[in-house]
Design an enzyme around this catalytic site. Sequence first.
Site, PDB file in Angstrom:
ATOM      1  CB  SER A 163      -0.514  -0.235   1.389  1.00  0.00           C
ATOM      2  OG  SER A 163      -1.211   1.175   1.647  1.00  0.00           O
ATOM      3  CE1 TYR A 176      -4.148  -1.886   4.974  1.00  0.00           C
ATOM      4  CE2 TYR A 176      -4.020   0.233   4.308  1.00  0.00           C
ATOM      5  CZ  TYR A 176      -3.880  -0.998   3.909  1.00  0.00           C
ATOM      6  OH  TYR A 176      -4.241  -1.525   2.835  1.00  0.00           O
TER       7      TYR A 176
HETATM    8  P1  NAD Z   1     -11.952  -5.806   0.401  1.00  0.00           P
HETATM    9  O1  NAD Z   1     -12.744  -5.642   1.414  1.00  0.00           O
HETATM   10  O2  NAD Z   1     -13.260  -6.017  -0.831  1.00  0.00           O
HETATM   11  O3  NAD Z   1     -11.182  -6.654   0.133  1.00  0.00           O
HETATM   12  C1  NAD Z   1     -10.848  -7.591   1.193  1.00  0.00           C
HETATM   13  C2  NAD Z   1     -10.954  -9.333   1.234  1.00  0.00           C
HETATM   14  O4  NAD Z   1     -10.392 -10.264   2.439  1.00  0.00           O
HETATM   15  C3  NAD Z   1     -13.098  -9.650   1.552  1.00  0.00           C
HETATM   16  O5  NAD Z   1     -13.655 -10.461   1.201  1.00  0.00           O
HETATM   17  C4  NAD Z   1     -12.478 -10.389   2.729  1.00  0.00           C
HETATM   18  O6  NAD Z   1     -13.599 -11.032   3.036  1.00  0.00           O
HETATM   19  C5  NAD Z   1     -11.380 -10.952   2.426  1.00  0.00           C
HETATM   20  N1  NAD Z   1     -10.650 -10.978   4.158  1.00  0.00           N
HETATM   21  C6  NAD Z   1     -11.122 -10.460   5.525  1.00  0.00           C
HETATM   22  N2  NAD Z   1      -9.876 -11.569   5.717  1.00  0.00           N
HETATM   23  C7  NAD Z   1      -9.685 -12.734   6.254  1.00  0.00           C
HETATM   24  C8  NAD Z   1      -9.321 -13.386   6.104  1.00  0.00           C
HETATM   25  N3  NAD Z   1      -8.686 -13.906   7.919  1.00  0.00           N
HETATM   26  N4  NAD Z   1      -8.923 -15.181   5.454  1.00  0.00           N
HETATM   27  C9  NAD Z   1      -9.431 -14.684   3.945  1.00  0.00           C
HETATM   28  N5  NAD Z   1     -10.137 -13.656   3.033  1.00  0.00           N
HETATM   29  C10 NAD Z   1      -9.944 -12.791   4.198  1.00  0.00           C
HETATM   30  O7  NAD Z   1     -10.438  -5.469   0.198  1.00  0.00           O
HETATM   31  P2  NAD Z   1      -9.708  -4.713  -1.218  1.00  0.00           P
HETATM   32  O8  NAD Z   1     -10.122  -2.634  -0.748  1.00  0.00           O
HETATM   33  O9  NAD Z   1     -10.414  -5.385  -2.495  1.00  0.00           O
HETATM   34  O10 NAD Z   1      -8.538  -4.911  -0.373  1.00  0.00           O
HETATM   35  C11 NAD Z   1      -7.802  -6.026  -1.569  1.00  0.00           C
HETATM   36  C12 NAD Z   1      -6.149  -5.871  -0.123  1.00  0.00           C
HETATM   37  O11 NAD Z   1      -5.559  -4.423  -1.374  1.00  0.00           O
HETATM   38  C13 NAD Z   1      -6.153  -5.474   0.816  1.00  0.00           C
HETATM   39  O12 NAD Z   1      -4.872  -5.905   1.109  1.00  0.00           O
HETATM   40  C14 NAD Z   1      -5.689  -4.189   1.257  1.00  0.00           C
HETATM   41  O13 NAD Z   1      -4.890  -3.590   2.066  1.00  0.00           O
HETATM   42  C15 NAD Z   1      -5.386  -4.084  -0.027  1.00  0.00           C
HETATM   43  N6  NAD Z   1      -5.040  -2.406  -0.688  1.00  0.00           N
HETATM   44  C16 NAD Z   1      -6.949  -1.793  -0.645  1.00  0.00           C
HETATM   45  C17 NAD Z   1      -6.689  -0.006  -1.154  1.00  0.00           C
HETATM   46  C18 NAD Z   1      -7.958   0.773  -1.004  1.00  0.00           C
HETATM   47  O14 NAD Z   1      -7.411   1.639  -1.855  1.00  0.00           O
HETATM   48  N7  NAD Z   1      -8.870  -0.104  -1.563  1.00  0.00           N
HETATM   49  C19 NAD Z   1      -5.249   0.719  -1.459  1.00  0.00           C
HETATM   50  C20 NAD Z   1      -4.016  -0.398  -0.705  1.00  0.00           C
HETATM   51  C21 NAD Z   1      -3.966  -1.567  -0.640  1.00  0.00           C
END
Ligand code: NAD
Length: 279
Positions: A163, A176
Amino acid sequence: MSSFSGKVAVITGGGGVLCSTMAKALSEQGAKIAILDLKAETAEKVAAEISEQGGNAIGVACNVLDIDSLKAAHEKVLELLGPCDILINGAGGNHPKGTTSKNHLFPEDLNATEEGLKTFFDLDPEGIKFVFDLNFIGTLLPTQVFAKDMVGREGSSIINVSSMNAFRPLTKIPAYSGAKAAISNFTQWLAVHFSKVGIRVNALAPGFFLTEQNRTLLTNTDGSLTDRGNTILSHTPMGRFGTPDDLTGTLLWLCGEGSAFVTGVVIPIDGGFSAFSGV
Ligand code: NAD
């Protein structure tokens, strides 16, 4: 035939916004897809959507923090799709208990009774631990379980999800930020460790993508931007939030033959956010 034909891609958090798009992109290139997610229903829904588009996908309920759950998922993937070639460690996120309510601490905050005020001193260690576990241990354990399939098999690739926080911490979210910094560091460590067995390890560092996890932080109920959302956009030279498809090109490049000599990198996909000093 694409270079992904017949390859098995395992995607943790694959039911989520960003990772379901990554799964669909790999499927369109011919990979067989295993969607692993804590929520069985979302895993199966995304797998069904991929199958409806002509892909080969399975949804598997799996907790990335539970080694037995991961081993059971691994058995299912082996049986239904075959050994893993590509692992995307996508499960991750923040928790309100690891979040302060203000950007900065002021002297008067120490004795304030303001409702909802949460300073650094109020942070719950359990909340911090939850975030470190989900992001870091939730990347380490799936790698232990699935990377064994890849040892000695050419063209294997692991993609972690870091991130912007890993480069410079964002205000309010110390857990985070620290956990994603650990992911970037771990990506480099794993890249070196696996360099003799044919597994490349790289990471995506998404900038700001409007998803369910951060929608209320970045937008108000009427769709207008919050102060934080405005600050982010004013620090993003390209002037917009990312969309999940913005990750696809870099993902396919890092998983494919075009990046055969690339390992241990963390690539910002951020519209220039990390390059901009603010002036
Ligand atoms: P999201 O919440 O849509 O997806 C995360 C998924 O992980 C969910 O479907 C959830 O059910 C699953 N999950 C949570 N805990 C779990 C566990 N213990 N075991 C298995 N599955 C589990 O999130 P997103 O925004 O699509 O993010 C995906 C990745 O990208 C994450 O690692 C997040 O930190 C990272 N990220 C997101 C952003 C953003 O702007 N959205 C920016 C940088 C990084």
